[in-house]
Design an enzyme around this catalytic site. Structure first.
Site, mmCIF file in Angstrom:
data_model
loop_
_atom_site.group_PDB
_atom_site.id
_atom_site.type_symbol
_atom_site.label_atom_id
_atom_site.label_comp_id
_atom_site.label_asym_id
_atom_site.label_seq_id
_atom_site.Cartn_x
_atom_site.Cartn_y
_atom_site.Cartn_z
ATOM 1 N N LYS A 54 51.814 -45.007 -47.282
ATOM 2 C CA LYS A 54 51.198 -43.672 -47.189
ATOM 3 C C LYS A 54 51.212 -42.997 -48.554
ATOM 4 C CE LYS A 54 52.197 -43.112 -42.319
ATOM 5 N NZ LYS A 54 53.155 -42.760 -41.275
ATOM 6 N N GLN A 98 58.174 -38.984 -40.318
ATOM 7 C CA GLN A 98 58.029 -40.358 -39.813
ATOM 8 C C GLN A 98 58.901 -40.561 -38.565
ATOM 9 O OE1 GLN A 98 55.905 -42.796 -41.228
ATOM 10 N NE2 GLN A 98 56.437 -43.918 -39.378
ATOM 11 N N ASP A 121 49.557 -35.135 -38.385
ATOM 12 C CA ASP A 121 49.712 -36.189 -37.383
ATOM 13 C C ASP A 121 49.124 -35.767 -36.032
ATOM 14 O OD1 ASP A 121 50.681 -38.692 -37.942
ATOM 15 O OD2 ASP A 121 52.806 -38.146 -37.815
#
Ligand code: NDP
Length: 297
Positions: A54, A98, A121
Site C-alpha cells: 500500500k 490494517q 476503507d
C-alpha cells in the site's frame, strides 16, 4: 476454454495511472500532496506485506504515505489516541487501520473512531449507512473494484440477475448493495443457502466471496455468465513444499461455461489497493473542497 479473461491487473494499472494524473493536479491546486495514513499493529506477516505494498503504490501514484507501525502489545487507548491525531491532521486525507487487530482490541470501536470522511476503507458504520441509502461516502475497496470490472466488461448492469455468495461486512454485503444500486436483481447466498448450485445457475453475474478453494463448479454456472472470483486461498502445489493461490471458483471448469471470468491471481486481487488509492484521492478533493468528477475515475 470459451470465457474471456477479465484482466484485473491491467485494469488496476490503468486506474493507478488515472489516479497519478489526478494526484499531481491535486498537488498543484492544494499546495500539498494527498495523504494516506496506514496503521499496522503487531507483526502479522501477511499484514506487513499488504501495508508495504500500500505504501509503495501510494508513493508511486504521487501521494504521501504515512506509515505507523505499533507493537502488538500497544493498548487500545494508545491506538485510539493515534487515530484521533490522524483525524485532526490536515495532511492526512485517508486513514486505514490494517485488520485484523490483536485480540485485546475492539475492532468496531477502533473503526468507529476514524473520521468517516477519512475512512477510505468504507468500514465505518456511517459509510455503511451512506452506501445503503445511496448517499456519497466511501465504499469498501474490494467490492467497488469488482463493480468497476463488471461495468468495464458488461457496460450497464441494469436488470441482470446477480448472485453474491458470501455475506461478510467487508465483501458480500457491500457487494450486494452496489449491485442493487446498479439495478441488478440481487440474491445473497451464504452457508445456510439451500441448493446453492441451483441458485447460482440462475445468475447472469456470479460473485464468489466465500473463502473455500474452488467451491463453485463449472456445472453451476449459467452459460455466458460473468464470474467474479474474490476468493484468495493458498493450497498445496503440485511440487512438495510449494503452494499456489486459487479462488473460490473452479477456474478450469467454470472458464469453459462462463462468458467472462476473473483469474486468481490477477483478477480482483490487484483492484483492492488501486481502489484504496482511488478513495484516497477522492477524500483529498472532498477534504480540500476541490471539485472532482468522481464517476470518471
Ligand atoms: P468471510 O469468512 O468473512 O465470509 C465468508 C462468507 O462465505 C460467509 O458469509 C459465509 O456464510 C459464506 N460461506 C462459507 N461457506 C459457505 C458455503 N459452503 N456455501 C455458501 N456460503 C458459504 O470472508 P470474506 O468475505 O472476508 O472473504 C471471502 C474471500 O474473499 C476469502 O477467500 C478472502 O481471502 C477473499 N478476499 C479477497 C480480497 C481481495 O483483495 N481480493 C479482499 C477480501 C477478501 P455465513 O455468513 O453463513 O457464515
Amino acid at each position: 476454454m470459451s470465457a474471456s479473461i477479465i484482466d484485473g491487473k491491467a485494469f488496476a494499472a490503468g486506474l493507478r495511472e488515472r489516479i497519478g494524473v489526478l494526484a499531481s493536479a491535486f498537488e498543484a491546486a492544494a499546495g500539498r500532496k494527498a495523504g494516506l495514513a496506514v496503521v499496522l499493529v503487531g507483526e502479522d506477516p501477511a499484514s506487513q506485506v499488504y501495508v508495504r505494498n500500500k505504501g509503495k503504490q501510494t508513493i508511486a501514484c504521487g501521494m504521501e504515505s504515512f506509515e505507523h507501525k505499533l507493537p502488538a502489545e500497544t493498548s487500545e487507548a494508545d491506538l485510539l489516541a493515534l487515530v484521533e491525531t490522524l483525524n485532526a491532521d490536515p495532511a492526512v486525507d485517508g486513514i486505514l487501520v490494517q485488520l485484523p487487530l490483536p485480540a485485546h482490541m475492539n475492532e468496531q470501536k477502533v473503526i468507529a473512531t476514524i473520521n468517516p470522511d477519512k475512512d477510505v476503507d468504507g468500514f465505518h458504520v456511517v459509510n455503511v449507512g451512506r452506501l445503503a441509502t445511496g448517499l456519497p461516502g466511501f465504499v469498501p475497496c474490494t467490492p467497488l473494484g469488482c463493480v468497476m470490472l463488471l461495468k468495464d466488461q458488461l457496460g450497464s448492469l441494469s436488470g441482470l440477475d446477480a448472485v453474491v455468495i458470501g455475506r461478510s461486512n467487508i465483501v458480500g454485503k457491500p457487494m450486494a448493495q452496489l449491485l442493487i444500486a446498479e439495478s441488478c436483481t440481487v440474491t445473497v447466498a451464504h452457508s445456510r443457502t439451500r441448493d446453492l448450485p441451483d441458485v447460482v445457475r440462475r445468475a447472469d453475474i456470479v460473485v464468489a466471496a466465500v473463502g473455500r478453494p474452488e467451491m463453485v463448479k463449472g456445472e453451476w454456472i449459467k452459460p455466458g455468465a460473468t464470474v467474479i472470483d474474490v476468493g484468495i486461498n493458498r493450497v498445496a502445489g503440485a511440487q512438495e513444499g510449494k503452494s499456489r493461490l486459487v479462488g473460490d471458483v473452479d477456474f478450469a471448469s467454470a472458464s469453459t461455461v462462463a462468458g467472462a471470468i476473473t483469474p486468481v491471481p490477477g483478477g480482483v486481487g490487484p483492484m483492492t489497493i488501486a481502489v484504496l488509492l482511488r478513495n484516497t484521492i477522492v477524500a483529498a478533493h472532498r477534504n480540500a473542497g476541490i471539485a472532482l468528477d468522481e464517476s470518471a475515475i
